[in-house]
Design a protein around this motif. Sequence first.
Motif, PDB file in Angstrom:
ATOM      1  N   LEU A  46      -0.872  -2.013  -2.669  1.00  0.00           N
ATOM      2  CA  LEU A  46      -1.019  -1.719  -4.281  1.00  0.00           C
ATOM      3  C   LEU A  46      -0.577  -0.322  -4.604  1.00  0.00           C
ATOM      4  O   LEU A  46      -1.142   0.692  -4.067  1.00  0.00           O
ATOM      5  N   PRO A  47       0.352  -0.093  -5.456  1.00  0.00           N
ATOM      6  CA  PRO A  47       0.922   1.168  -5.712  1.00  0.00           C
ATOM      7  C   PRO A  47      -0.028   2.011  -6.276  1.00  0.00           C
ATOM      8  O   PRO A  47      -0.774   1.482  -7.180  1.00  0.00           O
ATOM      9  N   PHE A  48       0.143   3.311  -6.325  1.00  0.00           N
ATOM     10  CA  PHE A  48      -0.757   4.318  -7.011  1.00  0.00           C
ATOM     11  C   PHE A  48      -2.166   4.295  -6.827  1.00  0.00           C
ATOM     12  O   PHE A  48      -2.927   4.415  -7.873  1.00  0.00           O
ATOM     13  N   VAL A  49      -2.687   3.758  -5.766  1.00  0.00           N
ATOM     14  CA  VAL A  49      -4.074   3.587  -5.609  1.00  0.00           C
ATOM     15  C   VAL A  49      -5.009   4.770  -6.093  1.00  0.00           C
ATOM     16  O   VAL A  49      -5.766   4.589  -6.526  1.00  0.00           O
ATOM     17  N   PHE A  53      -8.482  -0.661  -7.993  1.00  0.00           N
ATOM     18  CA  PHE A  53      -8.005   0.218  -7.208  1.00  0.00           C
ATOM     19  C   PHE A  53      -9.263   0.753  -6.233  1.00  0.00           C
ATOM     20  O   PHE A  53      -9.194   1.251  -5.095  1.00  0.00           O
ATOM     21  N   HIS A  54     -10.311   1.094  -6.736  1.00  0.00           N
ATOM     22  CA  HIS A  54     -11.668   1.460  -6.131  1.00  0.00           C
ATOM     23  C   HIS A  54     -11.760   0.413  -4.876  1.00  0.00           C
ATOM     24  O   HIS A  54     -11.884   0.750  -3.731  1.00  0.00           O
ATOM     25  N   GLY A  55     -11.662  -0.869  -5.098  1.00  0.00           N
ATOM     26  CA  GLY A  55     -11.750  -1.753  -4.066  1.00  0.00           C
ATOM     27  C   GLY A  55     -10.932  -1.834  -3.107  1.00  0.00           C
ATOM     28  O   GLY A  55     -11.145  -2.010  -2.025  1.00  0.00           O
ATOM     29  N   HIS A  56      -9.575  -1.574  -3.536  1.00  0.00           N
ATOM     30  CA  HIS A  56      -8.465  -1.715  -2.638  1.00  0.00           C
ATOM     31  C   HIS A  56      -8.586  -0.351  -1.585  1.00  0.00           C
ATOM     32  O   HIS A  56      -8.465  -0.658  -0.427  1.00  0.00           O
ATOM     33  N   ALA A  68      -4.842  16.553  -7.973  1.00  0.00           N
ATOM     34  CA  ALA A  68      -4.638  16.704  -6.778  1.00  0.00           C
ATOM     35  C   ALA A  68      -4.136  15.128  -6.158  1.00  0.00           C
ATOM     36  O   ALA A  68      -3.421  15.305  -4.922  1.00  0.00           O
ATOM     37  N   ALA A  69      -3.922  13.991  -6.904  1.00  0.00           N
ATOM     38  CA  ALA A  69      -3.383  12.793  -6.508  1.00  0.00           C
ATOM     39  C   ALA A  69      -2.124  12.812  -6.702  1.00  0.00           C
ATOM     40  O   ALA A  69      -1.425  12.140  -6.002  1.00  0.00           O
ATOM     41  N   LEU A  70      -1.488  13.531  -7.478  1.00  0.00           N
ATOM     42  CA  LEU A  70      -0.028  13.410  -8.046  1.00  0.00           C
ATOM     43  C   LEU A  70       0.902  14.267  -7.074  1.00  0.00           C
ATOM     44  O   LEU A  70       0.389  15.221  -6.473  1.00  0.00           O
TER      45      LEU A  70
END
Length: 199
Positions: A89-92, A128-131, A197-199
């Motif tokens: 899944l992209p961009f989690v 996203f959280h689950g993945h 921080a995620a970017l």
Amino acid sequence: MPRKHPMIALAAAAALLPAVAEAHVGVGPTSGFLHGFWHPLSGLDHVLAMVMVGVFAWQLGGRALWLVPATFVAVMAAGGALGAAGIGLPFVEVGIALSVVVLGAVVALGVQAPLAVATGLVGLFAIFHGHAHGAEMPESAGGLAYGGGFLAATALLHLAGLGLGVLVGRTSERYGPLVARSAGGLAALAGLGLLAAAL
């Protein structure tokens, strides 16, 4: 504290557990129910997003009190299954950080969204959280036990958000909404830091 709300204290205590480490790096052994339970509680991003879901549900009231958190848990379980199955899944991480920003902003602005929109919004972010949880489950872990652990922790964090809303609302009818919205604003600001921080 009123006796009819014994779970609020428990939920609030869970939300106050230390949550300064990102849940997606180096959390040690992650097998079994307890490790799955700890995973959402060990990351500030997860804690903030899930508590904001609870506060959002409280702000909406009515059927949203149970349907919004239940939607998050159900869709997160599906996302966890995708992650555990190795389906990408992209961009989690970006999606998780955005969930904190958006849910915090929704609470801060006191958005009264229709129920379908509210459940759709939390469902989107729940994937996203689950993945993230599912993808980090090691091969040696018991899938059902681990999944049950992170779903239970998520539900508890939602209860903490609902409890926060109830407690704030009872504090003062005049200032309660302001306190809840301030909490949402702080969460959104924290989410911006996580997003950077995620970017």
